[in-house]
Design an enzyme around this catalytic site. Structure first.
Site: not given
Length: 371
Positions: A282, A284, A340, A350
Site C-alpha cells: 500500500h 500511505d 511498502h 511483533r
C-alpha cells in the site's frame, strides 16, 4: 516329419498378414504411434467347411496339417516377438515417465528453495536487527502524489526518501512504551492476527470490531495508564518529529500529528476480517490522504521476539527491507515513491507504533491526554 504322400491333397492357399505393432521412436519420424504394419505371406491350409475343418482328401492330408503347424508356429513366434517388443516399449515409457516425474520434483524443490531464500524478492537489507545504526538515509525521487493535494510551502515534500536510526530512542524507553501497548491491548484484541490501540481516538480492537476504550471502560482507564505513560509517549513523538524535519530540511513547526497514529500487535493468528490483513502492499498517501510523512517505532526484535514481519520497501527491480529492532525508528515520505508492505508474521509477536504527520493543519490532531 510326415511320411511320403502318394495322393493329391485338397488344400487351399491362404494369405496371412503377419502383423506387428511398431511404436514411433521418441523424436523421430515413422508410422503413427500404434499403427499396424506388416508383411504378407502365403501358405497352404486344409479347406474349412461351414461347421469346422473338413478332412482333406487322401492320406496326404497331414501334409497340409504339417504346413499349418509350421506356419502357425511362425505366426505364433511373430506374435510373441510383437508382445515382447511392446512390453519393452511399455517398460521404457514407464521408466521415462518416472524419470520425468522425479526430475520435475527436483526442479520444483529447487525453485521453492530459491523462492524461500529470497522471500518477496528482497535483495537488499537496509538495516539488520543485529546492527545499531546511528543514522542511515536514502533519497529517492518524489512521486506526483503530492500534486493532487494542497501544497504547503516549507513542508510538502520536495525531497523524498527513507531514513533509519537507532540513536533516537533508547531501548529502555522502547521497553516502557511497549508495556503501555501491552496493558492497553490486554483490554481487548482482535480475533485475527492484527490488533490496534489508538490512544488519540480511543480505538481498540475487540473481537471482529473496534470500541472506544475511553467510553467502553470509563474510569477504569486510570488503573491501566498513568500520566507518566502519556508524557513519555508525547516526548517520543516530539523527538521523532524533529528528526524527520531535520532529514527532509523542513521546519518541525510546520508538521502536524495526524490520524491514524496507533500501536500495533501482530502475531500469526489467521485473519478473521479485512482489518487483520496487514500484509498487502500500500501507499500511505493514497490510503490516508492526510499523510505526508510516516514513521514507525519498533518495540520488539526481529528473529528474537518474532519471525517474519519485516518491513519491505517495494522498489522497481529490487526490494529493500528493514528488520525491526526495539527502539529503532524508520521514517519516510508517504507517497508512492515508498510503496511498502509488512511480511506475514510466522511466529511470536511483533509490536510497533505508527506515528504519522501531515502538512495540512486542518488534518492535525492533538496528543492524547489522560482524563
Amino acid at each position: 516329419m510326415a511320411a511320403a504322400h502318394d495322393g493329391p491333397v485338397r488344400c487351399r492357399e491362404v494369405r496371412v498378414v503377419q502383423l506387428r505393432m511398431e511404436v514411433e521412436a521418441e523424436g523421430t519420424d515413422g508410422p503413427e504411434r500404434g499403427a499396424p504394419t506388416g508383411t504378407e505371406q502365403s501358405f497352404w491350409l486344409p479347406e474349412f467347411g461351414v461347421s469346422g475343418v473338413e478332412e482333406a482328401a487322401g492320406p496326404n492330408a497331414d501334409l497340409c496339417a504339417e504346413s499349418l503347424l509350421f506356419h502357425s508356429g511362425l505366426f505364433l513366434c511373430s506374435v510373441l516377438s510383437v508382445k515382447k517388443s511392446r512390453s519393452q516399449q511399455e517398460s521404457r515409457r514407464k521408466w521415462l515417465k518416472a524419470a520425468f516425474l522425479i526430475s520435475s520434483a527436483v526442479l520444483g524443490g529447487l525453485l521453492s528453495w530459491s523462492y524461500l531464500k529470497n522471500e518477496d524478492g528482497v535483495t537488499e537489507v537496509l538495516a539488520h536487527s543485529s546492527e545499531s545504526l546511528q543514522d542511515r538515509f536514502v533519497e529517492v525521487p518524489c512521486s506526483e502524489d503530492y500534486d493532487s493535494h494542497k501544497r504547503f510551502e516549507g513542508c510538502t515534500p520536495r525531497k523524498c526518501g527513507r531514513g533509519i536510526t537507532d540513536a533516537l530512542i533508547a531501548r529502555e524507553e522502547a521497553e516502557r512504551i511497549r508495556r503501555i501497548a501491552e496493558r492497553g491491548l490486554s483490554l481487548g484484541g482482535s480475533d485475527g492476527g492484527a490488533s490496534i490501540l489508538d490512544l488519540h481516538s480511543g480505538a481498540l480492537s475487540l473481537g471482529k470490531h473496534f470500541v472506544n476504550l475511553y467510553r467502553y471502560f470509563g474510569d477504569k482507564i486510570q488503573d491501566v495508564f498513568t500520566e507518566e505513560d502519556f508524557q513519555l509517549y508525547r516526548d517520543i513523538r516530539q523527538r521523532i518529529q524533529h528528526r524527520i524535519a531535520q532529514a527532509f530540511g523542513i521546519s518541525s513547526s510546520s508538521m502536524y500529528l495526524t490520524k491514524p497514529t496507533f500501536f500495533s500487535r501482530i502475531n500469526n493468528t489467521e485473519a478473521k476480517t479485512a482489518h487483520d490483513e496487514y500484509w498487502h502492499p500500500h501507499i500511505d498517501k493514497v490510503a490516508y490522504g492526510s499523510f505526508d510523512y510516516t514513521s514507525l517505532l519498533y518495540l520488539s526484535d526481529y528473529a528474537e521476539d518474532f519471525g517474519g514481519g519485516r518491513f519491505v520497501f517495494m522498489d522497481v527491480g529490487s526490494n529493500k527491507t528493514v528488520e525491526p529492532r526495539s527502539g529503532r525508528v524508520s521514517f519516510f515520505t508517504s507517497g508512492s515513491e515508498n510503496l511498502h508492505r509488512v511480511e506475514k508474521v510466522h511466529w511470536g509477536t511483533r509490536y510497533a507504533v505508527t506515528i504519522s504527520f501531515t502538512c495540512n493543519p486542518d488534518h492535525g490532531i492533538g496528543d492524547p491526554v489522560l482524563t
